[in-house]
Write an enzyme that holds these catalytic residues in place. Structure first.
Site, mmCIF file in Angstrom:
data_model
loop_
_atom_site.group_PDB
_atom_site.id
_atom_site.type_symbol
_atom_site.label_atom_id
_atom_site.label_comp_id
_atom_site.label_asym_id
_atom_site.label_seq_id
_atom_site.Cartn_x
_atom_site.Cartn_y
_atom_site.Cartn_z
ATOM 1 N N ASP A 1 0.838 -1.199 0.000
ATOM 2 C CA ASP A 1 0.000 0.000 0.000
ATOM 3 C C ASP A 1 0.876 1.253 0.000
ATOM 4 O OD1 ASP A 1 0.862 -0.127 2.614
ATOM 5 O OD2 ASP A 1 -1.118 0.140 3.514
ATOM 6 N N SER A 2 2.209 1.048 -0.005
ATOM 7 C CA SER A 2 3.140 2.157 -0.265
ATOM 8 C C SER A 2 2.809 2.800 -1.609
ATOM 9 C CB SER A 2 4.587 1.660 -0.263
ATOM 10 O OG SER A 2 4.734 0.502 -1.057
ATOM 11 N N ASP B 1 -1.055 -6.203 -0.303
ATOM 12 C CA ASP B 1 -1.367 -5.573 0.989
ATOM 13 C C ASP B 1 -2.861 -5.355 1.171
ATOM 14 O OD1 ASP B 1 0.708 -5.091 2.757
ATOM 15 O OD2 ASP B 1 1.245 -3.152 1.882
ATOM 16 N N LYS C 1 -1.146 -9.382 2.932
ATOM 17 C CA LYS C 1 -0.374 -8.895 4.081
ATOM 18 C C LYS C 1 -1.218 -7.874 4.842
ATOM 19 C CE LYS C 1 3.327 -5.958 3.720
ATOM 20 N NZ LYS C 1 2.867 -4.822 4.550
ATOM 21 N N GLU D 1 -1.214 -5.355 8.617
ATOM 22 C CA GLU D 1 -0.393 -4.794 9.684
ATOM 23 C C GLU D 1 -0.974 -5.096 11.067
ATOM 24 O OE1 GLU D 1 0.180 -0.602 9.037
ATOM 25 O OE2 GLU D 1 1.052 -0.908 7.045
ATOM 26 N N GLU E 1 9.337 -4.181 10.341
ATOM 27 C CA GLU E 1 9.719 -2.872 9.783
ATOM 28 C C GLU E 1 10.289 -1.967 10.863
ATOM 29 O OE1 GLU E 1 6.906 -1.051 7.131
ATOM 30 O OE2 GLU E 1 8.075 0.805 7.015
HETATM 31 O O1 KIV Z 1 3.581 -1.068 1.624
HETATM 32 C C1 KIV Z 1 4.718 -1.544 1.518
HETATM 33 O O2 KIV Z 1 5.410 -1.369 0.514
HETATM 34 C C2 KIV Z 1 5.218 -2.332 2.635
HETATM 35 C C3 KIV Z 1 6.670 -2.693 2.638
HETATM 36 C C4 KIV Z 1 7.507 -1.503 2.820
HETATM 37 C C5 KIV Z 1 6.964 -3.753 3.615
HETATM 38 O O3 KIV Z 1 4.482 -2.663 3.507
#
Ligand code: KIV
Length: 277
Positions: free
Chosen positions: A45-46, A84, A114, A116, A183
Site C-alpha cells: 500500500d506504499s 497488501d 499482508k 499490519e 519494519e
Molecule cells: O507497503 C509496503 O510497501 C510495505 C513494505 C515496505 C513492507 O508494507
C-alpha cells in the site's frame, strides 16, 4: 518455472536461504523484477505514496489494491505475489477482513495477503487463514498507524517495547501467518524475533539477521533522489537517468533531430504497414 508457494518459502527458512522480496505496482516492473529472480513481489500500500503521490498510505482502497494486484500478477512467472490489505479493510471485524482478503485473491490474483498489526490483528489473520488464504504479518513500524505512532520511527527501543514486539510477532505466527515483515525494528530485537519464530521474517530497516529483506522498488532504483532514509540502499540512480532521457527527447523534438528517417514509415506497401510495433 512455477510460481513460488508458501511451502517453498517456508523451506527457504529451514534451509537458511535468504528470501528476497521487492514491491511492484504494475506489469512492467513486475516483469522486470520477476526476470531478476526475486522470490516474492509485494503490491504494497506504499503505492499510496510512490504511485498516487499521497503523504501517507491511508487513502488507499481495496479497489486500488485489486487493480494493481491484477496488473502485477500478469507480469509474474516465478515469484510469489503478496498484496497488501489497505487501511480499514480488515480492522472492523474478522468477517470484513476475510471478505476483503477474498477480493484480493479472487480479483487481484494475490497468492497471499499482508496486513499490519500484532496481537490486535490476530483474530483477522485467523479468520483469513482458516479460509485457506495465506497471510503475511507486519509488525514494528506499521505505517497505517502513523498518527498513533507519531511518525515513521524506529520501534522496540526500550525493553518493554522490545517485549511487546516479540509478543506481537508470536501472536501473528500463532494466528497462522506464514511469514512476518519486521519494519524499522532495532537489529538485536529483530534478531531475537527471527530466532524465536518458526516462520520466516522479512526485514525492512531491521538489520541483517532477518530471514529475508524487502525494499520498495522506487527506493532501491533511486527514482526519488530526495528520499534517502538510512535503511535504503540504492542499487541504481534512475531519477537522473529518466530526467536525462526525457530532456534529450525534448531537445531532439524541439530541434527536429527526432524523428529521423529511421523512425518513420515510408510508403512501401501493405505488408510493412501491418507491423507497427
Ligand atoms: O507497503 C509496503 O510497501 C510495505 C513494505 C515496505 C513492507 O508494507
Amino acid at each position: 518455472m512455477p510460481r513460488k508457494t508458501v511451502p517453498d518459502l517456508l523451506r527457504m527458512k529451514a534451509e537458511n536461504q535468504k528470501i528476497v522480496m521487492i514491491t511492484a505496482y504494475d506489469w512492467t516492473m513486475a516483469r522486470l523484477v520477476d526476470t531478476a529472480g526475486v522470490d516474492m513481489v509485494l503490491v504494497g500500500d506504499s503505492l499510496g505514496m510512490v504511485v498516487q503521490g499521497g503523504e501517507d498510505t491511508l487513502s488507499v482502497t481495496v479497489d486500488d489494491m485489486v487493480y494493481h494486484g491484477r496488473c502485477v500478477a500478469r507480469g509474474l512467472r516465478q515469484a510469489h505475489l503478496t498484496v497488501d490489505m489497505p487501511f480499514m479493510s480488515y480492522q472492523v471485524s474478522p468477517a470484513q477482513a476475510l471478505a476483503n482478503a477474498g477480493r484480493l485473491v479472487q480479483e487481484g490474483r494475490a497468492q497471499s495477503v499482508k496486513l499490519e498489526g500484532g496481537e490486535r490483528s490476530a483474530p483477522a489473520i485467523r479468520a483469513i487463514v482458516e479460509a485457506g488464504i495465506p497471510v503475511v504479518g507486519h509488525v514494528g513500524l506499521t505505517p497505517q498507524s502513523v498518527h498513533a505512532l507519531g511518525g515513521y520511527r524506529v520501534q522496540g527501543s526500550d525493553e518493554a517495547g522490545a517485549e511487546q514486539l516479540l509478543r506481537d510477532a508470536r501472536a501473528v505466527q500463532d494466528a497462522g501467518a506464514f511469514c512476518v515483515v519486521l519494519e524499522m525494528i532495532r537489529e538485536n530485537v529483530a534478531a531475537r524475533i527471527t530466532e524465536s519464530l518458526d516462520v520466516p521474517t522479512i526485514g525492512i530497516g531491521s538489520g541483517a539477521a532477518c530471514d529475508g529483506q524487502v525494499l520498495v522498488c522506487n527506493d532501491l532504483l533511486g527514482l526519488d533522489a530526495a528520499f534517502k532514509p538510512r535503511f535504503v540502499k540504492r542499487f541504481a540512480e534512475l531519477e537522473g537517468a529518466v530526467i536525462g532521457a526525457s530532456r534529450a527527447y525534448a531537445e531532439e523534438v524541439r530541434t527536429g533531430a527526432f524523428p529521423s528517417a529511421e523512425h518513420a514509415f515510408q510508403a512501401r506497401g501493405p505488408a510493412h504497414l501491418r507491423r507497427v510495433y
